[in-house]
Design an enzyme around this catalytic site. Structure first.
Site, PDB file in Angstrom:
ATOM      1  N   LYS A  10      -9.920  -1.587   8.233  1.00  0.00           N
ATOM      2  CA  LYS A  10     -11.041  -2.466   7.892  1.00  0.00           C
ATOM      3  C   LYS A  10     -11.224  -3.534   8.971  1.00  0.00           C
ATOM      4  O   LYS A  10     -12.307  -3.756   9.469  1.00  0.00           O
ATOM      5  CB  LYS A  10     -10.779  -3.100   6.520  1.00  0.00           C
TER       6      LYS A  10
ATOM      7  N   GLU B  79       0.292  -2.522  12.720  1.00  0.00           N
ATOM      8  CA  GLU B  79       0.825  -1.159  12.598  1.00  0.00           C
ATOM      9  C   GLU B  79      -0.186  -0.144  13.123  1.00  0.00           C
ATOM     10  O   GLU B  79       0.150   0.761  13.908  1.00  0.00           O
ATOM     11  CB  GLU B  79       1.122  -0.827  11.127  1.00  0.00           C
TER      12      GLU B  79
ATOM     13  N   GLY C  84      -9.824  -3.487   0.838  1.00  0.00           N
ATOM     14  CA  GLY C  84      -9.037  -2.395   1.416  1.00  0.00           C
ATOM     15  C   GLY C  84      -8.515  -1.424   0.364  1.00  0.00           C
ATOM     16  O   GLY C  84      -8.636  -0.207   0.489  1.00  0.00           O
ATOM     17  N   ARG C  85      -7.936  -1.969  -0.714  1.00  0.00           N
ATOM     18  CA  ARG C  85      -7.321  -1.088  -1.723  1.00  0.00           C
ATOM     19  C   ARG C  85      -8.357  -0.428  -2.636  1.00  0.00           C
ATOM     20  O   ARG C  85      -8.000   0.360  -3.509  1.00  0.00           O
ATOM     21  CB  ARG C  85      -6.283  -1.884  -2.523  1.00  0.00           C
TER      22      ARG C  85
ATOM     23  N   GLU D 297      -1.190  -5.890  -5.324  1.00  0.00           N
ATOM     24  CA  GLU D 297      -1.913  -6.708  -4.347  1.00  0.00           C
ATOM     25  C   GLU D 297      -3.098  -7.404  -5.038  1.00  0.00           C
ATOM     26  O   GLU D 297      -3.550  -8.449  -4.596  1.00  0.00           O
ATOM     27  CB  GLU D 297      -2.396  -5.842  -3.159  1.00  0.00           C
TER      28      GLU D 297
ATOM     29  N   HIS E 219      15.541  12.980 -14.132  1.00  0.00           N
ATOM     30  CA  HIS E 219      16.895  13.208 -13.624  1.00  0.00           C
ATOM     31  C   HIS E 219      17.328  12.086 -12.683  1.00  0.00           C
ATOM     32  O   HIS E 219      18.269  12.245 -11.916  1.00  0.00           O
ATOM     33  CB  HIS E 219      16.956  14.568 -12.924  1.00  0.00           C
TER      34      HIS E 219
ATOM     35  N   LYS F 239       3.332 -11.784   8.107  1.00  0.00           N
ATOM     36  CA  LYS F 239       2.684 -11.352   9.355  1.00  0.00           C
ATOM     37  C   LYS F 239       2.758 -12.485  10.389  1.00  0.00           C
ATOM     38  O   LYS F 239       3.041 -12.260  11.562  1.00  0.00           O
ATOM     39  CB  LYS F 239       1.206 -11.027   9.119  1.00  0.00           C
TER      40      LYS F 239
HETATM   41  O1  F6P Z   1      -1.437  -5.530   3.638  1.00  0.00           O
HETATM   42  C1  F6P Z   1      -2.597  -6.280   3.731  1.00  0.00           C
HETATM   43  C2  F6P Z   1      -3.801  -5.472   4.023  1.00  0.00           C
HETATM   44  O2  F6P Z   1      -4.764  -6.382   4.407  1.00  0.00           O
HETATM   45  C3  F6P Z   1      -4.304  -4.605   2.860  1.00  0.00           C
HETATM   46  O3  F6P Z   1      -5.017  -5.309   1.925  1.00  0.00           O
HETATM   47  C4  F6P Z   1      -5.089  -3.596   3.614  1.00  0.00           C
HETATM   48  O4  F6P Z   1      -5.410  -2.502   2.807  1.00  0.00           O
HETATM   49  C5  F6P Z   1      -4.151  -3.286   4.737  1.00  0.00           C
HETATM   50  O5  F6P Z   1      -3.596  -4.544   5.084  1.00  0.00           O
HETATM   51  C6  F6P Z   1      -4.748  -2.634   5.936  1.00  0.00           C
HETATM   52  O6  F6P Z   1      -5.733  -3.435   6.516  1.00  0.00           O
HETATM   53  P1  F6P Z   1      -6.776  -2.847   7.552  1.00  0.00           P
HETATM   54  O7  F6P Z   1      -7.551  -1.780   6.859  1.00  0.00           O
HETATM   55  O8  F6P Z   1      -7.620  -4.012   7.951  1.00  0.00           O
HETATM   56  O9  F6P Z   1      -6.008  -2.275   8.709  1.00  0.00           O
END
Ligand code: F6P
Length: 527
Positions: free
Chosen positions: A194, A200, A254-255, A340, A371, A493
């Site tokens: 987003k 990452e 995002g979620r 979240e 199990h 972060k």
């Molecule tokens: O972990 C925080 C967050 O902002 C989530 O809400 C989001 O889904 C995720 O990081 C990934 O963010 P992006 O889509 O901006 O890479």
């Protein structure tokens, strides 16, 4: 007014004392308990008769729904008010699956459809002219969990000619082990973020680009990288052709984003027509949520029961137990969706909540979990409400499996509800075995809900995910939480950005506590 001072809340607190009779006694006293506390919708069944409720509980929860003005919040959300007030954003994920979408949504759906067709037909090919056979979605959190879960759930509907992979973790093992199986000439990467700033995703995308460029050269990037983002400037700065970017909007959390172009990997995996069915299923659940009376409304009931179990009965966790291997990743998706959204310590006004809100969400598919951790649910002495999710018709028809699977699912909720008394254990063991009896006692009275889905189809999976989204919305309204921001992920972060230079051998620019300093020193030590 503080949440716990409203008359509706106080009436529920008063209703907890004395506690209701044990669940097994409630069933014994009322042969109609199942029909009284179960609801059907579009081939689904929601059985909440094994929750610790009676008719009075349900009418008091109905009053809580009214007092929290859930319908008002639905109306404000649908009208585009900035109900995510701490980020000054509207909340529009339901607009993405509306039967008549807005023009900007339609345009991106059309772009996704054209792209899926081009990949599936081979009209879009890699830089060497070879067909794309592998898609790698690079994203994390909402840009990974939702599409990954739906793609896995709908494996029985997958397009044969394409394999779709997901890479999320900053640990290079995630990308490296995925790339090991792939050839650059046949691989297309979707960089899905987003913000297009997430550490990452940007690191994984950079390494993936190096892997591709090393094999095929710089010019190949245009044929092997596309992006999904709200930040199209950053997409261009990364070197992805803006023509290969799929937009979405800041009113999609995002979620809650798998319905947008974030679902591109899923649309490629199952075909665009199936993806449209996922959207249609979600739209049907939206309609149900917006219009059904509270007592017949699946998301409303799930939300009310979660708040009842957490805030009034004191359950700190909730287990999600799908009896479906296809739904293996659902608990993980719901961890982000629920925790979240509602894992917050202050209400909408910024005042501290009287008690923690969202429970810890966890789970695994049955029967595997039986199990592993079910021992604790049965005899560990903790209150753990469970959502069992079962499917009427299996997605793969191997003889002998499904009836056993359902027998296990229904037996678990029965055992959790009924328990086994000392006298029953003794009677079962007979005079020789009475020493073992205390170990064979099950307290029971463990609340559960069972959702019975008709089948795992694109439509029903869309319904399922939307059902839980609205459940989270309801619980957020009842707790008076802004369910759409996520400030809690920021601090870590921030500190990681401060520590990174130290791990790359630069001197500390700030004071460190002895533990953090010790860990950094130990990780850099040659011994
Ligand atoms: O972990 C925080 C967050 O902002 C989530 O809400 C989001 O889904 C995720 O990081 C990934 O963010 P992006 O889509 O901006 O890479």
């Amino acid at each position: 007014m503080a949440l716990n001072s409203t008359p509706a809340w106080r009436a529920l607190v008063a209703h907890t004392a004395p506690p209701l009779p044990q669940l097994r006694d409630l069933f014994a006293a009322d042969p109609a308990r199942f029909s009284r506390f179960s609801v059907g919708f579009d081939g689904w069944l929601l059985d909440y008769s094994k929750q610790r409720v009676n008719s009075e509980t349900m009418s008091l929860l109905g009053a809580l729904w009214q007092s929290a003005d859930v319908h008002g919040w639905i109306n404000r959300m649908q009208a585009g008010a900035a109900i995510n007030h701490t980020e000054a954003r509207a909340v529009g994920h339901t607009w993405l699956r509306a039967p008549l979408p807005r023009p900007e949504v339609s345009a991106v759906l059309q772009q996704m459809k054209t792209f899926c067709e081009a990949i599936h037909s081979g009209q879009w090919h890699g830089a060497t002219g070879e067909r794309i056979t592998d898609i790698v979605n690079i994203g994390i959190g909402g840009s990974d969990l939702g599409p990954r879960m739906v793609t896995q759930a709908l494996g029985a509907h997958a397009v044969d000619s394409l394999s779709v992979h997901y890479v999320a973790n900053l640990d290079s093992a995630d990308l490296a082990t995925t790339l090991k199986k792939l050839r650059p000439a046949n691989t297309l990467f979707i960089v899905c973020s987003k913000t297009f700033t997430t550490q990452e995703t940007m690191q994984n995308a950079t390494s993936a680009r190096q892997w591709l460029v090393a094999a095929l050269g710089d010019l190949a990037v245009a044929k092997h990288f596309v992006a999904v983002s709200t930040n199209l400037e950053a997409v261009a700065a990364f070197g992805i052709d803006p023509a290969n970017a799929f937009a979405f909007w800041d009113w999609v959390g995002g979620r809650y984003s798998l319905w947008s172009a974030v679902g591109l990997s899923t649309a490629l995996a199952i075909g665009f027509a199936n993806f449209e069915q996922v959207l249609a299923g979600a739209a049907a659940m939206d309609e149900h949520f917006f219009t059904a009376p509270v007592g017949q409304n699946l998301p409303a009931l799930l939300g009310l029961l979660q708040v009842w179990n957490t805030s009034f009965l004191g359950a700190p966790t909730q287990a999600i137990l799908p009896y479906s291997q296809s739904l293996e990743l659902l608990p993980r998706h719901l961890q982000q969706l629920e925790m979240e959204s509602n894992g917050k310590r202050v209400d909408r006004e910024g005042n501290e909540l009287p008690a923690p809100a969202c429970p810890v969400i966890w789970g695994e598919p049955g029967t595997n979990g039986q199990h592993a951790f079910y021992q604790l649910i049965h005899q560990g002495g903790r209150l753990i409400p469970c959502d069992f999710i079962a499917v009427k018709t299996p997605d793969y028809a191997l003889a002998g499996h499904h009836s056993k699977l359902l027998a296990n699912c229904f037996a678990q909720s029965e055992a959790l509800m009924r328990g086994k008394t000392l006298a029953e254990a003794q009677a079962e063991l007979g005079p020789e075995g009475t020493a073992l009896a205390p170990y064979k006692v099950f307290p029971g009275n463990q609340p559960s809900t069972t959702l019975l889905m008709p089948a795992i189809t694109p439509y029903s999976v869309g319904q399922l995910v939307a059902l839980y989204e609205h459940k989270v919305f309801v619980a957020g309204c009842l707790w008076d939480i802004n369910a759409f921001d996520q400030w809690g992920v920021e601090y870590g972060k921030q500190l990681a950005a401060r520590l990174l230079p130290l791990l790359e051998g630069q001197p500390a620019g700030h004071e460190l506590d002895s533990s953090t300093a010790g860990l950094i020193t130990a990780s850099l030590s040659k011994q």
